[in-house]
Design an enzyme around this catalytic site. Structure first.
Site, PDB file in Angstrom:
ATOM      1  N   GLU A  38       0.862  -1.123  -0.073  1.00  0.00           N
ATOM      2  CA  GLU A  38      -0.026  -0.021   0.207  1.00  0.00           C
ATOM      3  C   GLU A  38       0.792   1.319   0.059  1.00  0.00           C
ATOM      4  O   GLU A  38       0.430   2.257  -0.543  1.00  0.00           O
ATOM      5  CB  GLU A  38      -0.983   0.185   1.176  1.00  0.00           C
ATOM      6  CG  GLU A  38      -2.245  -0.527   0.990  1.00  0.00           C
ATOM      7  CD  GLU A  38      -2.922   0.269  -0.243  1.00  0.00           C
ATOM      8  OE1 GLU A  38      -3.261   1.235  -0.038  1.00  0.00           O
ATOM      9  OE2 GLU A  38      -3.546  -0.477  -1.093  1.00  0.00           O
ATOM     10  N   HIS A  40       3.610   1.685  -1.565  1.00  0.00           N
ATOM     11  CA  HIS A  40       3.999   1.870  -3.031  1.00  0.00           C
ATOM     12  C   HIS A  40       2.652   2.413  -3.766  1.00  0.00           C
ATOM     13  O   HIS A  40       2.639   3.387  -4.644  1.00  0.00           O
ATOM     14  CB  HIS A  40       4.329   0.694  -3.699  1.00  0.00           C
ATOM     15  CG  HIS A  40       5.771   0.067  -3.243  1.00  0.00           C
ATOM     16  ND1 HIS A  40       5.626  -1.254  -2.404  1.00  0.00           N
ATOM     17  CD2 HIS A  40       7.037   0.594  -3.276  1.00  0.00           C
ATOM     18  CE1 HIS A  40       6.847  -1.486  -2.306  1.00  0.00           C
ATOM     19  NE2 HIS A  40       7.616  -0.445  -2.561  1.00  0.00           N
ATOM     20  N   GLN A  64      22.791  -0.902  -4.785  1.00  0.00           N
ATOM     21  CA  GLN A  64      22.508  -0.221  -3.702  1.00  0.00           C
ATOM     22  C   GLN A  64      22.489  -1.556  -2.154  1.00  0.00           C
ATOM     23  O   GLN A  64      22.043  -0.826  -1.234  1.00  0.00           O
ATOM     24  CB  GLN A  64      21.213   0.522  -3.547  1.00  0.00           C
ATOM     25  CG  GLN A  64      19.916  -0.562  -3.704  1.00  0.00           C
ATOM     26  CD  GLN A  64      18.642   0.531  -3.933  1.00  0.00           C
ATOM     27  OE1 GLN A  64      18.555   0.987  -5.104  1.00  0.00           O
ATOM     28  NE2 GLN A  64      17.846   0.460  -3.158  1.00  0.00           N
TER      29      GLN A  64
HETATM   30  P1  AMP Z   1      11.188   0.439  -2.176  1.00  0.00           P
HETATM   31  O1  AMP Z   1      10.751  -0.662  -3.060  1.00  0.00           O
HETATM   32  O2  AMP Z   1      11.210  -0.129  -0.846  1.00  0.00           O
HETATM   33  O3  AMP Z   1      12.755   1.112  -2.591  1.00  0.00           O
HETATM   34  O4  AMP Z   1      10.128   1.798  -2.096  1.00  0.00           O
HETATM   35  C1  AMP Z   1       9.990   2.368  -3.384  1.00  0.00           C
HETATM   36  C2  AMP Z   1       9.410   3.726  -2.930  1.00  0.00           C
HETATM   37  O5  AMP Z   1       8.267   3.437  -1.997  1.00  0.00           O
HETATM   38  C3  AMP Z   1      10.388   4.682  -2.177  1.00  0.00           C
HETATM   39  O6  AMP Z   1      10.152   5.866  -2.533  1.00  0.00           O
HETATM   40  C4  AMP Z   1       9.687   4.389  -0.636  1.00  0.00           C
HETATM   41  O7  AMP Z   1      10.120   5.452   0.168  1.00  0.00           O
HETATM   42  C5  AMP Z   1       8.295   4.222  -0.877  1.00  0.00           C
HETATM   43  N1  AMP Z   1       7.640   3.443   0.262  1.00  0.00           N
HETATM   44  C6  AMP Z   1       8.236   2.371   0.780  1.00  0.00           C
HETATM   45  N2  AMP Z   1       7.405   1.845   1.846  1.00  0.00           N
HETATM   46  C7  AMP Z   1       6.573   3.159   1.941  1.00  0.00           C
HETATM   47  C8  AMP Z   1       5.486   3.313   2.961  1.00  0.00           C
HETATM   48  N3  AMP Z   1       5.159   2.644   3.988  1.00  0.00           N
HETATM   49  N4  AMP Z   1       4.809   4.628   2.695  1.00  0.00           N
HETATM   50  C9  AMP Z   1       5.117   5.350   1.719  1.00  0.00           C
HETATM   51  N5  AMP Z   1       5.930   5.122   0.960  1.00  0.00           N
HETATM   52  C10 AMP Z   1       6.805   3.960   0.792  1.00  0.00           C
END
Ligand code: AMP
Length: 297
Positions: A38, A40, A64
């Site tokens: 949610e 994302h 990374q």
């Molecule tokens: P990731 O797939 O973990 O690299 O996250 C992709 C994007 O989704 C990044 O901009 C994260 O900051 C954002 N994101 C991950 N978890 C959350 C969350 N709980 N609430 C809002 N954005 C999120």
């Protein structure tokens, strides 16, 4: 919804779309590692509201992840991701293989200095170079007008904003709020690693941050005290192993010690970031809150 796996196809599709796009239309971009939740989805919805074309990237970026981190076992479920993307009205999903993004060993890196010496930058050396490098590659491939990032990774937002500012990249970064489970745990793809006991104990991070927020709101605590309070609360959990708890100005990342030496008026920031990284078993979780800066006189 189009699923694109190569850079060439992405470029081809874009030039076709450009022919139909009017000047006012915006391309919104949400870069992710996939295993969508949610959090994302909230970024995709915001992009859908604000842009005429929404591009999602799904790419587990090896650059990374440090040695010994979870690159190999990072959760992946592309079929489910595509269903979520479709439901959220995504127009294009860019999901390249590692060999497409890095066909030969990469010899160029984008490195944002200063703020990356702290918090996740200190405990995951090279992580933000990997993030900044892949995000700039993706910006060059997708050419977005607006890119959406979650404040759950507040340091990442600050790093990307600084990169865009320093390198005059023609994209607006849109920070979006952290989405949580009903009980307060910040959504993360890594939450699936947690055992039921760890999942329950992990709530302590958000509870500690909430207490700090309240204390800061009352204006009763200095910055050191806020940090100490969060450490004390999280340490009370027998399963929690603190990687770091830090308080810094946001988004410039002055430490508490540096902040205390500043003359009034020297600091442009009006906010602080209280950020925590905590291990529960093998799972490292991060969370934070951004609060008004109240320097005690
Ligand atoms: P990731 O797939 O973990 O690299 O996250 C992709 C994007 O989704 C990044 O901009 C994260 O900051 C954002 N994101 C991950 N978890 C959350 C969350 N709980 N609430 C809002 N954005 C999120």
């Amino acid at each position: 919804m189009k699923v694109v796996r190569t850079i060439q196809d992405m470029r081809q599709l874009q030039s076709e779309l450009n022919a139909y796009r009017d000047m006012a239309s915006l391309v919104g971009f949400v870069p992710t590692l996939g295993f969508l939740h949610e959090g994302h989805a909230s970024l995709l919805r915001r992009a859908r509201e604000e842009c005429s074309l929404v591009v999602l990237s799904i790419f587990v970026n090896p650059l990374q992840f440090g040695a010994g981190e979870d690159f190999d076992k990072y959760p992946r479920d592309p079929k489910r991701d595509l269903r979520i993307a479709e439901k959220e009205g995504v127009d294009i999903v860019f999901m390249p293989e590692v060999s497409e993004m890095y066909p030969r060993p990469i010899q160029t890196a984008i490195s944002v200095t200063g703020m990356t010496g702290l918090l996740c930058g200190a405990s995951r050396p090279g992580h933000f170079d990997g993030v900044a490098t892949v995000v700039s590659k993706l910006f060059n491939i997708v050419k977005p007008d607006r890119a959406y990032f979650g404040l759950k990774d507040a340091q990442q937002v600050a790093v990307i904003q600084k990169m865009v500012e320093d390198l005059n990249m023609d994209v607006t970064i849109v920070p979006c709020p952290t989405i949580r489970e009903p009980d307060g745990l910040a959504l993360s793809s890594r939450n699936v690693y947690l055992s039921p006991e760890e999942r329950q104990e992990a709530l302590v991070i958000q509870q500690a941050l909430k207490e700090a927020e309240q204390l800061n709101g009352e204006g009763k605590a200095g910055l050191h005290e806020l940090r100490d309070l969060v450490i004390k609360r999280i340490s009370a959990s027998p399963l929690a192993d603190i990687d770091y708890v830090e308080v810094v100005s946001y988004p410039s990342f002055y430490t508490v010690d540096q902040l205390e030496k500043l003359e009034p008026g020297q600091l442009a920031d009006s906010q602080i970031l209280i950020a925590a990284a905590v291990r529960f078993g093998k799972t490292r979780l991060i969370d934070n809150c951004i609060l008004p800066l109240r320097l005690r006189t």
